[in-house]
Design an enzyme around this catalytic site. Structure first.
Site, PDB file in Angstrom:
ATOM      1  CG  MET A  47      -1.716  -1.323   1.297  1.00  0.00           C
ATOM      2  SD  MET A  47      -2.865  -1.374   2.644  1.00  0.00           S
ATOM      3  CE  MET A  47      -1.771  -1.465   4.045  1.00  0.00           C
ATOM      4  CG  ASP A  48       4.721   3.088  -2.207  1.00  0.00           C
ATOM      5  OD1 ASP A  48       5.502   3.046  -3.172  1.00  0.00           O
ATOM      6  OD2 ASP A  48       4.881   3.852  -1.229  1.00  0.00           O
ATOM      7  N   GLY A  49       2.190   5.049  -1.231  1.00  0.00           N
ATOM      8  CA  GLY A  49       1.734   6.320  -1.793  1.00  0.00           C
ATOM      9  C   GLY A  49       0.840   7.143  -0.890  1.00  0.00           C
ATOM     10  CB  SER A 241      -0.599   1.498  -4.999  1.00  0.00           C
ATOM     11  OG  SER A 241      -0.055   1.672  -3.707  1.00  0.00           O
ATOM     12  CB  SER A 242       2.731   4.783  -5.659  1.00  0.00           C
ATOM     13  OG  SER A 242       3.850   4.021  -5.270  1.00  0.00           O
TER      14      SER A 242
END
Lengths: 296, 255
Positions: A47-49, A241-242
């Site tokens: 769960m990046d960003g 993500s990101s």
């Protein structure tokens, strides 16, 4: 006249409820269509960003993580509606402890709040019958978070419909080291208990040395059994993500046969279309992945 | 035929028609996805051709010093075509890459090691360069051949080294192994069993899907993983683009 604003609000609420129901119905129809092909058994998310999202939207520090949590709840709902049995999320890395102390504390507070909320009757855990595991070096967490995590694991131990694995104070290299440590200590205890260990030169090349008793050696299966993630099969898809293209020390051992996806959206912006795209790509590659599994 | 039987038959027909309809829709969605990939493949091929011809100034100079170690993962079916692997290595040499690790899960490239080293001028095994302590040479390409046996099996061998040390040391009964089982100890044990523990900066995957295909897990922590498509249809421009994009990446390593 005084009733008019109330009436408009009620009508607005009714319209948005109707829209929600139409969206839900369309989503379920889409899932019916997608389910005509193979559906992954285990999906993992990095769960990046969240921080970049907060900066992009001009929000205060910490709000990005709250928005990220809402995105997570939506993704979990979609995954479980689709029939994906295992979902793993990278909530907090051991490396994240090196962030600013205020940020780490705020993350710990948010995690404590959300972990406790999992025990509430109307939580997603009860809605979908989720068994929750917390995977990681829990000894590195503060007592409150660790106790809350253990409580949730105990409370959901009997659930069996779907599984949520929350990686917290986790990284892959630490997981491998802990598995090696457990395997070695168990083997050492077994050897001492059987009392037939022969003293060997510690740095000998174990490949050439003729070990008389195979039971004195650790086998790969010992290490695999002691990996914390052994409670779930290997992930079929890993989504980060990101748009970043690295695994950042997440599930390195388990993802040799996993499809890696990197949608450009920041985690709080992740939505149904990214999940559907990842699954459609999985379906395109499914026969290749199955062929590889048989070869391994 | 009574009413119940008729209803059952009718609902069975409706179910079959519904299933057929859903299947048709599913195939249609996948047809659209395939068309999308065909179009984006054409665009990528044109862009790659333009980059190879030097038409895009952005790729005319690359800060190759940032790429200390590159790894190439090749799907086993693709690894059978050693000539394409040799061509790829020659391109990498032209770009200025100094160190390349070649991985395929079954060790096919390991078996072709002599052919590859014999064909690429200036190429040598990384371990030989390290042993003989050669000075850095502009034209030398250090090669490393890796397979699945360097992944989980190597960790198992390293674990047995640590076990031997633990058994032969004197430690208290309730010792939890803190002085024997850390990342540093496992790293060192992997070196003892002959493994390279250096992490590649960039991993290029040549195969049908974006996956590291079992590359040694211990070395992948912060490695950028880029899918390059099939080795058979590899393009120089796409290679340049991938390396250029890597040089622009900024990592915060979790902080």
């Amino acid at each position: 006249m005084a009733e008019l604003p109330g009436q408009i609000r009620r009508m607005g609420g009714g319209i948005s409820q109707l829209l929600e129901q139409i969206c839900g119905f369309s989503r379920r129809c889409l899932f019916q269509v997608i389910s005509m092909g193979p559906i992954p058994n285990h999906l993992a998310f990095i769960m990046d960003g969240n921080r970049r999202y907060a900066k992009k939207c001009g929000l205060e520090d910490g709000s990005g993580h709250k928005a990220g949590f809402s995105a997570l709840m939506l993704m979990l709902q979609y995954c479980y509606e689709l029939g994906i049995k295992y979902v793993t999320i990278y909530a907090f890395s051991i490396d994240n402890f090196r962030r600013q102390p205020e940020e780490v504390q705020s993350l710990m507070d948010l995690m404590l709040e959300k972990i406790n909320s999992l025990l509430e009757k109307e939580s997603i855990v009860h809605q979908y019958g989720i068994r929750v595991y917390f995977i990681g070096n829990l000894a590195l967490l503060n007592d409150q978070v660790r106790v809350a995590a253990e409580k949730v694991m105990k409370a959901t131990a009997k659930n069996s419909r779907v599984v949520l694995l929350i990686c917290i104070a986790y990284n892959s290299t630490d997981e491998i080291v802990q598995a090696v440590k457990k395997s070695c200590i168990n083997k050492s205890d077994n050897i001492k208990a059987s009392g037939n260990y022969k003293h060997e030169d510690a740095d000998s090349d174990v490949e050439r040395k003729d070990m008389e008793n195979q039971e004195e050696r650790i086998q790969l299966v010992d290490i695999e059994e002691n990996m914390q993630m052994s409670v779930a099969p290997n992930p079929d898809i890993l989504i980060r993500s990101s748009g970043e293209a690295r695994l950042s020390n997440f599930l390195l051992w388990q993802t040799g046969n996993s499809q890696l996806c990197s949608p450009a959206a920041l985690w709080p912006e992740i939505g149904l279309r990214h999940l559907v795209w990842a699954i459609l790509n999985f379906q395109r590659s499914h026969s290749y992945l199955e062929k590889r599994k048989k070869q391994l | 035929m009574d009413l119940n039987q008729s209803m059952l038959l009718l609902s069975s027909w409706i179910g079959q028609i519904g299933g057929f309809g859903l299947d048709l829709l599913w195939r249609f969605i996948h047809l659209v996805v395939s068309l999308w990939y065909i179009v984006s493949g054409i665009i990528e091929a044109v862009e790659s051709y333009a980059i190879s011809l030097g038409l895009n100034k952005k790729y005319s100079s690359i800060n190759i010093a940032k790429l200390r170690c590159l790894a190439v993962v090749v799907d086993i079916e693709e690894a059978r075509d050693v000539t394409k692997v040799i061509e790829l290595l020659q391109w990498l040499r032209t770009i200025g890459v100094k160190q390349v690790g070649l991985f395929d899960s079954q060790g096919l490239l390991k078996k072709s090691k002599d052919l590859i080293l014999g064909t690429i001028p200036g190429s040598m095994l990384s371990e030989e360069i390290a042993e003989k302590d050669f000075s850095p040479d502009q034209n030398r390409l250090a090669l490393e051949f890796i397979s699945s046996s360097d992944n989980k099996e190597a960790v198992m061998k390293a674990a047995n080294i640590l076990l031997q040390r633990y058994l032969t040391s004197s430690h208290p009964e309730n010792d939890k192994g803190e002085n024997f089982f850390t990342e540093t100890h496992l790293n060192e044990a992997l070196r003892v069993v002959g493994e390279n523990v250096h992490a590649p900066d960039l991993l290029l995957v040549y195969g049908p899907i974006r996956s590291h295909l079992g590359f040694p897990a211990w070395r992948l922590r912060y490695t950028e993983i880029v899918h390059m498509g099939s080795l058979k249809y590899m393009r120089y421009g796409s290679l340049l683009k991938a390396i250029h994009k890597f040089t622009g990446v900024h990592q915060n390593y979790g902080t």
